[in-house]
Design a protein around this motif. Structure first.
Motif, PDB file in Angstrom:
ATOM      1  N   LYS A  77     -30.880   3.552 -37.418  1.00 31.95           N
ATOM      2  CA  LYS A  77     -31.499   2.267 -36.486  1.00 31.95           C
ATOM      3  C   LYS A  77     -31.437   0.907 -37.049  1.00 31.95           C
ATOM      4  N   ALA A  78     -31.963   1.005 -38.549  1.00 33.69           N
ATOM      5  CA  ALA A  78     -31.919  -0.277 -39.192  1.00 33.69           C
ATOM      6  C   ALA A  78     -30.685  -0.998 -39.336  1.00 33.69           C
ATOM      7  N   ALA A  79     -29.683  -0.185 -39.667  1.00 38.45           N
ATOM      8  CA  ALA A  79     -28.338  -0.781 -39.685  1.00 38.45           C
ATOM      9  C   ALA A  79     -28.053  -1.437 -38.165  1.00 38.45           C
ATOM     10  N   LYS A  80     -28.172  -0.734 -37.337  1.00 36.32           N
ATOM     11  CA  LYS A  80     -28.175  -1.539 -35.820  1.00 36.32           C
ATOM     12  C   LYS A  80     -28.768  -2.848 -35.960  1.00 36.32           C
ATOM     13  N   ALA A  81     -30.063  -2.679 -36.128  1.00 35.99           N
ATOM     14  CA  ALA A  81     -30.922  -3.924 -36.117  1.00 35.99           C
ATOM     15  C   ALA A  81     -30.272  -4.768 -36.920  1.00 35.99           C
ATOM     16  N   MET A  82     -29.728  -4.581 -38.068  1.00 39.78           N
ATOM     17  CA  MET A  82     -29.140  -5.703 -38.761  1.00 39.78           C
ATOM     18  C   MET A  82     -28.028  -6.303 -38.064  1.00 39.78           C
ATOM     19  N   ARG A  83     -27.131  -5.685 -37.349  1.00 39.23           N
ATOM     20  CA  ARG A  83     -26.119  -6.128 -36.821  1.00 39.23           C
ATOM     21  C   ARG A  83     -26.164  -6.880 -35.551  1.00 39.23           C
ATOM     22  N   GLU A  84     -27.537  -6.313 -34.964  1.00 39.02           N
ATOM     23  CA  GLU A  84     -28.073  -7.421 -33.927  1.00 39.02           C
ATOM     24  C   GLU A  84     -28.674  -8.595 -34.355  1.00 39.02           C
ATOM     25  N   ALA A  85     -29.151  -8.398 -35.196  1.00 39.00           N
ATOM     26  CA  ALA A  85     -29.670  -9.896 -35.889  1.00 39.00           C
ATOM     27  C   ALA A  85     -28.606 -10.786 -36.254  1.00 39.00           C
ATOM     28  N   ALA A  86     -27.577 -10.135 -36.757  1.00 42.29           N
ATOM     29  CA  ALA A  86     -26.436 -10.952 -37.092  1.00 42.29           C
ATOM     30  C   ALA A  86     -25.806 -11.539 -35.858  1.00 42.29           C
ATOM     31  N   ALA A  87     -25.737 -10.942 -34.758  1.00 45.58           N
ATOM     32  CA  ALA A  87     -25.164 -11.806 -33.675  1.00 45.58           C
ATOM     33  C   ALA A  87     -25.931 -12.501 -33.074  1.00 45.58           C
ATOM     34  N   SER A  88     -27.521 -12.564 -33.272  1.00 46.45           N
ATOM     35  CA  SER A  88     -28.283 -13.287 -32.530  1.00 46.45           C
ATOM     36  C   SER A  88     -28.524 -14.788 -33.273  1.00 46.45           C
ATOM     37  N   ILE A  89     -27.650 -14.800 -34.663  1.00 46.64           N
ATOM     38  CA  ILE A  89     -27.876 -16.049 -35.352  1.00 46.64           C
ATOM     39  C   ILE A  89     -27.361 -16.962 -34.624  1.00 46.64           C
ATOM     40  N   GLY A  90     -26.150 -16.884 -33.973  1.00 48.01           N
ATOM     41  CA  GLY A  90     -25.114 -17.884 -33.307  1.00 48.01           C
ATOM     42  C   GLY A  90     -26.074 -18.283 -32.303  1.00 48.01           C
ATOM     43  N   GLY A  91     -26.766 -17.519 -31.557  1.00 47.00           N
ATOM     44  CA  GLY A  91     -27.585 -18.118 -30.411  1.00 47.00           C
ATOM     45  C   GLY A  91     -28.817 -18.847 -30.739  1.00 47.00           C
ATOM     46  N   THR A  92     -29.197 -18.730 -31.946  1.00 43.84           N
ATOM     47  CA  THR A  92     -30.517 -19.363 -32.498  1.00 43.84           C
ATOM     48  C   THR A  92     -29.920 -20.827 -32.896  1.00 43.84           C
ATOM     49  N   VAL A  93     -28.517 -20.812 -33.527  1.00 39.35           N
ATOM     50  CA  VAL A  93     -28.145 -22.254 -33.771  1.00 39.35           C
ATOM     51  C   VAL A  93     -27.933 -22.964 -32.457  1.00 39.35           C
ATOM     52  N   THR A  94     -27.322 -22.358 -31.337  1.00 34.79           N
ATOM     53  CA  THR A  94     -26.977 -22.930 -30.196  1.00 34.79           C
ATOM     54  C   THR A  94     -28.219 -23.625 -29.746  1.00 34.79           C
ATOM     55  N   ALA A  95     -29.093 -22.591 -29.533  1.00 38.71           N
ATOM     56  CA  ALA A  95     -30.527 -22.873 -28.989  1.00 38.71           C
ATOM     57  C   ALA A  95     -31.075 -24.129 -29.744  1.00 38.71           C
ATOM     58  N   TYR A  96     -31.018 -24.223 -31.018  1.00 37.11           N
ATOM     59  CA  TYR A  96     -31.381 -25.263 -31.754  1.00 37.11           C
ATOM     60  C   TYR A  96     -30.747 -26.622 -31.086  1.00 37.11           C
ATOM     61  N   GLU A  97     -29.551 -26.634 -31.281  1.00 36.79           N
ATOM     62  CA  GLU A  97     -28.530 -27.664 -30.958  1.00 36.79           C
ATOM     63  C   GLU A  97     -28.821 -28.076 -29.540  1.00 36.79           C
ATOM     64  N   THR A  98     -29.110 -27.155 -28.370  1.00 39.45           N
ATOM     65  CA  THR A  98     -29.195 -27.808 -27.054  1.00 39.45           C
ATOM     66  C   THR A  98     -30.556 -28.156 -26.673  1.00 39.45           C
ATOM     67  N   THR A  99     -31.813 -27.840 -27.603  1.00 43.21           N
ATOM     68  CA  THR A  99     -33.025 -28.597 -27.577  1.00 43.21           C
ATOM     69  C   THR A  99     -33.179 -29.830 -28.220  1.00 43.21           C
ATOM     70  N   ASP A 100     -32.154 -30.436 -28.745  1.00 44.12           N
ATOM     71  CA  ASP A 100     -32.264 -31.705 -29.377  1.00 44.12           C
ATOM     72  C   ASP A 100     -32.876 -32.753 -28.399  1.00 44.12           C
ATOM     73  N   PRO A 101     -33.528 -33.509 -28.821  1.00 45.19           N
ATOM     74  CA  PRO A 101     -34.369 -34.402 -27.927  1.00 45.19           C
ATOM     75  C   PRO A 101     -33.439 -35.329 -27.166  1.00 45.19           C
ATOM     76  N   ALA A 102     -32.392 -35.848 -27.789  1.00 43.08           N
ATOM     77  CA  ALA A 102     -31.197 -36.759 -26.998  1.00 43.08           C
ATOM     78  C   ALA A 102     -30.690 -35.829 -26.061  1.00 43.08           C
ATOM     79  N   THR A 103     -30.241 -34.743 -26.435  1.00 46.08           N
ATOM     80  CA  THR A 103     -29.432 -33.943 -25.542  1.00 46.08           C
ATOM     81  C   THR A 103     -30.054 -33.344 -24.281  1.00 46.08           C
ATOM     82  N   VAL A 104     -31.498 -33.187 -24.322  1.00 47.84           N
ATOM     83  CA  VAL A 104     -32.511 -32.896 -23.440  1.00 47.84           C
ATOM     84  C   VAL A 104     -32.437 -34.069 -22.393  1.00 47.84           C
TER      85      VAL A 104
END
Length: 163
Positions: A77-104
Motif C-alpha cells: 500500500k505504501a508503494a502504491k501511495a508513492m506511485r500515486e504521489a509521483a503521478a500527482s506532482i504534475g497536477g500540482t505544477v499545472t494547478a500552480y501555473e493555471t492559478t497565476d494571477p495574470a492567467t486568471v
C-alpha cells in the motif's frame, strides 16, 4: 523537522520560479517518489519470500503464503501511495501555473468578452425578429393595401400558396 521545512520551502520557491526550474523540481521529486516505491516493493518481495519459507507446525499448505501476503500488505500500500504521489506532482505544477494571477485575469476577461458577444448577438436577433413582426402587423400605409399585408417576400409567397 527542519528537513521537512527546508524541503517545503524549496518546493514553494521552485513553483514560484520560472518554467524550467519548475520542471526540474517536478522531475526530481517524481524520481524520488518512484525510487521510494521501488524500494518498498523490493522490501515487500524480500519479506514475503522469507515468510513463505517459515512454515509453522500444523499449517495447511497455503497458510504460510497467506500469512506472508497479509504481513507485506502495508508495504505494498505504501508503494502504491508513492506511485500515486509521483503521478500527482504534475497536477500540482499545472494547478500552480493555471492559478497565476495574470492567467486568471486574462481568462476572466476573455470569458466576459465572449459573454458580451453572445448577449449582443441575441439582442440583434431579437431586434430583427421584432422589427419583422412589427412590419407584418403594421397598419396599411395606403388605401389599396389591407392592414397586415405581406411586407416580406417570404410572407407574400406563403399567402400565394395558401399556406
Amino acid at each position: 523537522m527542519s528537513d521537512i521545512a527546508t524541503r517545503v520551502t524549496q518546493g514553494v520557491q521552485a513553483l514560484a520560479a520560472d518554467h524550467l526550474r519548475r520542471e526540474m523540481w517536478q522531475a526530481q521529486h517524481r524520481a524520488g517518489l518512484l525510487t521510494d516505491a521501488q524500494t518498498y516493493e523490493a522490501l515487500a518481495d524480500a519479506i514475503e519470500s522469507d515468510l513463505k519459507g517459515r512454515a509453522v507446525d500444523g499449517d495447511m499448505p497455503w497458510s504460510a503464503t497467506m500469512r506472508a501476503r497479509k504481513r507485506v500488505k502495508p508495504l505494498r500500500k505504501a508503494a502504491k501511495a508513492m506511485r500515486e504521489a509521483a503521478a500527482s506532482i504534475g497536477g500540482t505544477v499545472t494547478a500552480y501555473e493555471t492559478t497565476d494571477p495574470a492567467t486568471v485575469a486574462q481568462a476572466r476577461q476573455d470569458k466576459a468578452l465572449r459573454k458580451a458577444e453572445r448577449k449582443g448577438a441575441a439582442a440583434a436577433a431579437l431586434n430583427t425578429a421584432t422589427a419583422r413582426a412589427v412590419e407584418r402587423l403594421a397598419p396599411a400605409q395606403s388605401d389599396e393595401e389591407s392592414a397586415g399585408a405581406p411586407k416580406v417576400l417570404g410572407d407574400y409567397f406563403k399567402n400565394q400558396r395558401g399556406a
